[in-house]
Design a protein around this motif. Structure first.
Motif, PDB file in Angstrom:
ATOM      1  N   ILE A 248      15.363 -18.259  10.096  1.00  0.00           N
ATOM      2  CA  ILE A 248      14.175 -17.553   9.519  1.00  0.00           C
ATOM      3  C   ILE A 248      14.451 -16.326   9.130  1.00  0.00           C
ATOM      4  CG2 ILE A 248      11.826 -15.738  10.550  1.00  0.00           C
ATOM      5  CD1 ILE A 248      12.212 -17.032  12.904  1.00  0.00           C
ATOM      6  N   LYS A 249      15.481 -15.296   8.610  1.00  0.00           N
ATOM      7  CA  LYS A 249      15.638 -14.455   8.179  1.00  0.00           C
ATOM      8  C   LYS A 249      15.782 -14.835   6.130  1.00  0.00           C
ATOM      9  CE  LYS A 249      16.701 -11.532  11.378  1.00  0.00           C
ATOM     10  NZ  LYS A 249      15.291 -10.261  11.185  1.00  0.00           N
ATOM     11  N   ALA A 250      16.654 -15.880   6.347  1.00  0.00           N
ATOM     12  CA  ALA A 250      16.755 -16.887   5.069  1.00  0.00           C
ATOM     13  C   ALA A 250      15.535 -16.992   4.398  1.00  0.00           C
ATOM     14  CB  ALA A 250      17.417 -18.174   5.346  1.00  0.00           C
ATOM     15  N   MET A 251      14.293 -18.476   5.137  1.00  0.00           N
ATOM     16  CA  MET A 251      13.163 -18.787   4.767  1.00  0.00           C
ATOM     17  C   MET A 251      11.949 -17.199   4.072  1.00  0.00           C
ATOM     18  SD  MET A 251      12.410 -21.685   6.916  1.00  0.00           S
ATOM     19  CE  MET A 251      10.987 -22.164   6.870  1.00  0.00           C
ATOM     20  N   VAL A 252      12.578 -16.254   5.104  1.00  0.00           N
ATOM     21  CA  VAL A 252      12.090 -15.045   4.225  1.00  0.00           C
ATOM     22  C   VAL A 252      12.110 -14.515   2.626  1.00  0.00           C
ATOM     23  CG1 VAL A 252      11.364 -12.319   4.630  1.00  0.00           C
ATOM     24  CG2 VAL A 252      11.257 -14.382   6.642  1.00  0.00           C
ATOM     25  N   ARG A 253      13.474 -14.720   3.100  1.00  0.00           N
ATOM     26  CA  ARG A 253      14.317 -14.434   1.964  1.00  0.00           C
ATOM     27  C   ARG A 253      13.412 -15.195   0.419  1.00  0.00           C
ATOM     28  NH1 ARG A 253      18.405 -12.609   4.907  1.00  0.00           N
ATOM     29  NH2 ARG A 253      19.448 -14.872   4.976  1.00  0.00           N
ATOM     30  N   SER A 254      13.850 -16.502   0.558  1.00  0.00           N
ATOM     31  CA  SER A 254      13.528 -17.701  -0.585  1.00  0.00           C
ATOM     32  C   SER A 254      11.813 -17.691  -0.579  1.00  0.00           C
ATOM     33  CB  SER A 254      14.046 -18.916  -0.200  1.00  0.00           C
ATOM     34  OG  SER A 254      14.059 -19.844   1.314  1.00  0.00           O
ATOM     35  N   GLY A 255      10.742 -17.749  -0.012  1.00  0.00           N
ATOM     36  CA  GLY A 255       9.168 -18.209   0.392  1.00  0.00           C
ATOM     37  C   GLY A 255       9.190 -19.133   1.071  1.00  0.00           C
ATOM     38  N   THR A 256      10.165 -19.944   1.222  1.00  0.00           N
ATOM     39  CA  THR A 256       9.447 -20.844   1.328  1.00  0.00           C
ATOM     40  C   THR A 256       8.742 -21.564   3.037  1.00  0.00           C
ATOM     41  OG1 THR A 256      12.380 -21.530   0.845  1.00  0.00           O
ATOM     42  CG2 THR A 256      10.761 -23.213   2.641  1.00  0.00           C
ATOM     43  N   VAL A 257       8.159 -22.049   2.512  1.00  0.00           N
ATOM     44  CA  VAL A 257       6.291 -22.603   3.927  1.00  0.00           C
ATOM     45  C   VAL A 257       7.501 -23.412   4.640  1.00  0.00           C
ATOM     46  CG1 VAL A 257       4.143 -22.995   3.696  1.00  0.00           C
ATOM     47  CG2 VAL A 257       4.992 -22.029   2.208  1.00  0.00           C
ATOM     48  N   ALA A 258       7.317 -22.661   5.773  1.00  0.00           N
ATOM     49  CA  ALA A 258       7.196 -23.636   7.073  1.00  0.00           C
ATOM     50  C   ALA A 258       6.111 -24.479   7.590  1.00  0.00           C
ATOM     51  CB  ALA A 258       7.291 -22.760   8.703  1.00  0.00           C
ATOM     52  N   VAL A 259       6.260 -25.522   7.876  1.00  0.00           N
ATOM     53  CA  VAL A 259       5.390 -26.217   7.959  1.00  0.00           C
ATOM     54  C   VAL A 259       5.298 -26.808   9.731  1.00  0.00           C
ATOM     55  CG1 VAL A 259       4.410 -28.392   7.215  1.00  0.00           C
ATOM     56  CG2 VAL A 259       5.580 -27.504   5.168  1.00  0.00           C
ATOM     57  N   ILE A 260       4.884 -26.317  10.449  1.00  0.00           N
ATOM     58  CA  ILE A 260       4.309 -26.785  11.596  1.00  0.00           C
ATOM     59  C   ILE A 260       3.972 -27.803  12.211  1.00  0.00           C
ATOM     60  CG2 ILE A 260       4.532 -25.202  13.710  1.00  0.00           C
ATOM     61  CD1 ILE A 260       6.461 -24.317  12.563  1.00  0.00           C
ATOM     62  N   LEU A 261       4.186 -28.511  12.872  1.00  0.00           N
ATOM     63  CA  LEU A 261       3.607 -29.269  13.452  1.00  0.00           C
ATOM     64  C   LEU A 261       3.145 -30.161  14.734  1.00  0.00           C
ATOM     65  CD1 LEU A 261       6.167 -31.747  10.763  1.00  0.00           C
ATOM     66  CD2 LEU A 261       3.579 -31.417  10.752  1.00  0.00           C
ATOM     67  N   PRO A 262       2.431 -29.521  15.705  1.00  0.00           N
ATOM     68  CA  PRO A 262       2.569 -28.904  16.891  1.00  0.00           C
ATOM     69  C   PRO A 262       1.503 -30.866  17.788  1.00  0.00           C
ATOM     70  CG  PRO A 262       0.774 -28.263  15.632  1.00  0.00           C
ATOM     71  CD  PRO A 262       1.344 -28.229  14.222  1.00  0.00           C
ATOM     72  N   THR A 263       1.226 -31.390  16.949  1.00  0.00           N
ATOM     73  CA  THR A 263       1.104 -32.684  17.357  1.00  0.00           C
ATOM     74  C   THR A 263       2.344 -33.613  17.895  1.00  0.00           C
ATOM     75  OG1 THR A 263       0.735 -33.706  15.222  1.00  0.00           O
ATOM     76  CG2 THR A 263      -1.159 -33.324  16.432  1.00  0.00           C
TER      77      THR A 263
ATOM     78  N   SER B 218       9.375 -29.175   7.280  1.00  0.00           N
ATOM     79  CA  SER B 218       8.937 -28.940   7.879  1.00  0.00           C
ATOM     80  C   SER B 218      10.029 -29.453   9.600  1.00  0.00           C
ATOM     81  CB  SER B 218       8.218 -30.946   8.127  1.00  0.00           C
ATOM     82  OG  SER B 218       7.508 -30.315   7.021  1.00  0.00           O
ATOM     83  N   HIS B 219       9.086 -28.875  11.376  1.00  0.00           N
ATOM     84  CA  HIS B 219       9.062 -28.927  11.988  1.00  0.00           C
ATOM     85  C   HIS B 219       9.614 -27.684  12.493  1.00  0.00           C
ATOM     86  CE1 HIS B 219       8.063 -33.234  13.295  1.00  0.00           C
ATOM     87  NE2 HIS B 219       8.690 -33.241  11.866  1.00  0.00           N
ATOM     88  N   LEU B 220      10.949 -27.760  11.984  1.00  0.00           N
ATOM     89  CA  LEU B 220      12.002 -26.104  12.645  1.00  0.00           C
ATOM     90  C   LEU B 220      11.404 -25.304  14.178  1.00  0.00           C
ATOM     91  CD1 LEU B 220      10.429 -23.876   9.122  1.00  0.00           C
ATOM     92  CD2 LEU B 220      12.618 -24.836   9.975  1.00  0.00           C
ATOM     93  N   GLU B 221      11.703 -26.694  15.700  1.00  0.00           N
ATOM     94  CA  GLU B 221      11.223 -26.787  17.061  1.00  0.00           C
ATOM     95  C   GLU B 221      12.657 -26.009  16.776  1.00  0.00           C
ATOM     96  OE1 GLU B 221       8.428 -29.773  16.167  1.00  0.00           O
ATOM     97  OE2 GLU B 221      10.448 -29.281  15.245  1.00  0.00           O
ATOM     98  N   LYS B 222      13.854 -25.631  16.652  1.00  0.00           N
ATOM     99  CA  LYS B 222      15.464 -25.596  16.387  1.00  0.00           C
ATOM    100  C   LYS B 222      15.352 -24.138  15.929  1.00  0.00           C
ATOM    101  CE  LYS B 222      15.634 -27.822  20.756  1.00  0.00           C
ATOM    102  NZ  LYS B 222      15.597 -27.349  21.662  1.00  0.00           N
ATOM    103  N   ILE B 223      14.716 -23.831  14.485  1.00  0.00           N
ATOM    104  CA  ILE B 223      15.160 -22.670  14.177  1.00  0.00           C
ATOM    105  C   ILE B 223      15.671 -21.822  14.531  1.00  0.00           C
ATOM    106  CG2 ILE B 223      12.803 -21.703  14.040  1.00  0.00           C
ATOM    107  CD1 ILE B 223      13.430 -20.682  10.479  1.00  0.00           C
ATOM    108  N   SER B 224      16.799 -21.336  13.667  1.00  0.00           N
ATOM    109  CA  SER B 224      17.247 -19.556  14.352  1.00  0.00           C
ATOM    110  C   SER B 224      17.347 -18.807  13.865  1.00  0.00           C
ATOM    111  CB  SER B 224      18.975 -20.004  13.894  1.00  0.00           C
ATOM    112  OG  SER B 224      19.063 -19.704  12.435  1.00  0.00           O
ATOM    113  N   ASP B 225      17.076 -17.645  14.323  1.00  0.00           N
ATOM    114  CA  ASP B 225      16.959 -16.416  13.982  1.00  0.00           C
ATOM    115  C   ASP B 225      17.828 -15.816  12.358  1.00  0.00           C
ATOM    116  OD1 ASP B 225      15.810 -15.887  15.886  1.00  0.00           O
ATOM    117  OD2 ASP B 225      17.153 -14.265  16.719  1.00  0.00           O
ATOM    118  N   ALA B 226      18.662 -16.493  11.948  1.00  0.00           N
ATOM    119  CA  ALA B 226      19.219 -16.813  10.504  1.00  0.00           C
ATOM    120  C   ALA B 226      18.933 -17.211   9.014  1.00  0.00           C
ATOM    121  CB  ALA B 226      20.755 -16.877  10.664  1.00  0.00           C
TER     122      ALA B 226
END
Length: 236
Positions: A95-110, A85-93
């Motif tokens: 992002i690519k790691a989460m693509v490979r693992s299939g991990t869901v990004a839980v975005i919390l815009p509030t 969850s959150h991931l406001e400061k996620i890096s490009d690396a």
């Protein structure tokens, strides 16, 4: 209590106590969470806690890369986290790691809105094919329990389309909890959990800014009406 002391307490006291309660059938727990953040639990401490939970049979579903770029996404992906969850400061690396693992990004815009943070790079994450879920992050510093508001902010602040926001709030949200086979979409064999709205199109959930209580006509849980709003009216 310092973070090293808190880490040892979680590992040596809290998780063993939880494991005993689970074994006795007194509680049901599916996921383990940790606040991986500067000044809270660092990357190594978070890894130790998450790994210990994973060894108990819990899914990893935690809070990372919100205020500082901690490398939480890379670490979570390595551990095959179900969601981060959150991931406001996620890096490009990350992002690519989460693509490979299939991990869901839980975005919390509030949260990004209330804390005046730069929103996560959601469009880039979608382009890279990271699965996106949405949540309200309902807590004292993001006091919002309206998914309609979260969807609205996701479109306005994060550049999501309304269709993407709908998927992120339903089937992808279920996937973030490991429940996509039973929840999150209207299909034969799944739980009939349905929100009915008093509007000509579903997009009004997002068009309408606030006052969603008047928009919700009925809530159906497992095929039975759990809430019937007699005062529901479409606002124009």
């Amino acid at each position: 209590m310092t973070s090293p002391e808190a880490t040892e307490a979680v590992l040596n006291e809290q998780l063993p106590a939880l494991a005993e309660l689970i074994q006795l059938g007194k509680v049901t727990v599916d996921n383990i969470d940790v606040f991986c953040e500067k000044g809270v639990f660092d990357l190594d401490q978070s890894r130790r806690i998450l790994t210990a939970g994973q060894e108990m049979g819990l899914q990893i579903n935690f809070h990372g890369d919100e205020l500082h770029p901690m490398g939480a996404a890379e670490m979570g992906a390595e551990l095959k986290a179900k969601a981060i969850s959150h991931l406001e400061k996620i890096s490009d690396a990350g992002i690519k790691a989460m693509v490979r693992s299939g991990t869901v990004a839980v975005i919390l815009p509030t949260t990004a809105y209330m804390l005046k943070l730069t929103p996560p790079p959601v469009k880039k994450m979608i382009e890279e094919q990271v699965p996106i879920a949405l949540g309200t992050d309902f807590n004292p510093n993001a006091f919002c329990c309206s998914m309609g508001i979260a969807m609205h902010l996701a479109c306005v602040m994060c550049g999501m389309t309304m269709e993407q926001a709908l998927h992120a709030s339903t089937i992808n949200a279920a996937a973030s909890l490991g429940k996509a086979n039973t929840h999150g979409s209207l299909e034969i064999g799944k739980f009939a959990d349905i929100v009915m709205i008093n509007a000509p199109r579903w997009e009004h959930i997002i068009y309408q800014m606030g006052s969603h209580a008047s928009l919700i006509a009925k809530v159906i849980k497992k095929g039975k009406i759990a809430y019937d709003n007699q005062d529901s009216s479409f606002l124009v």
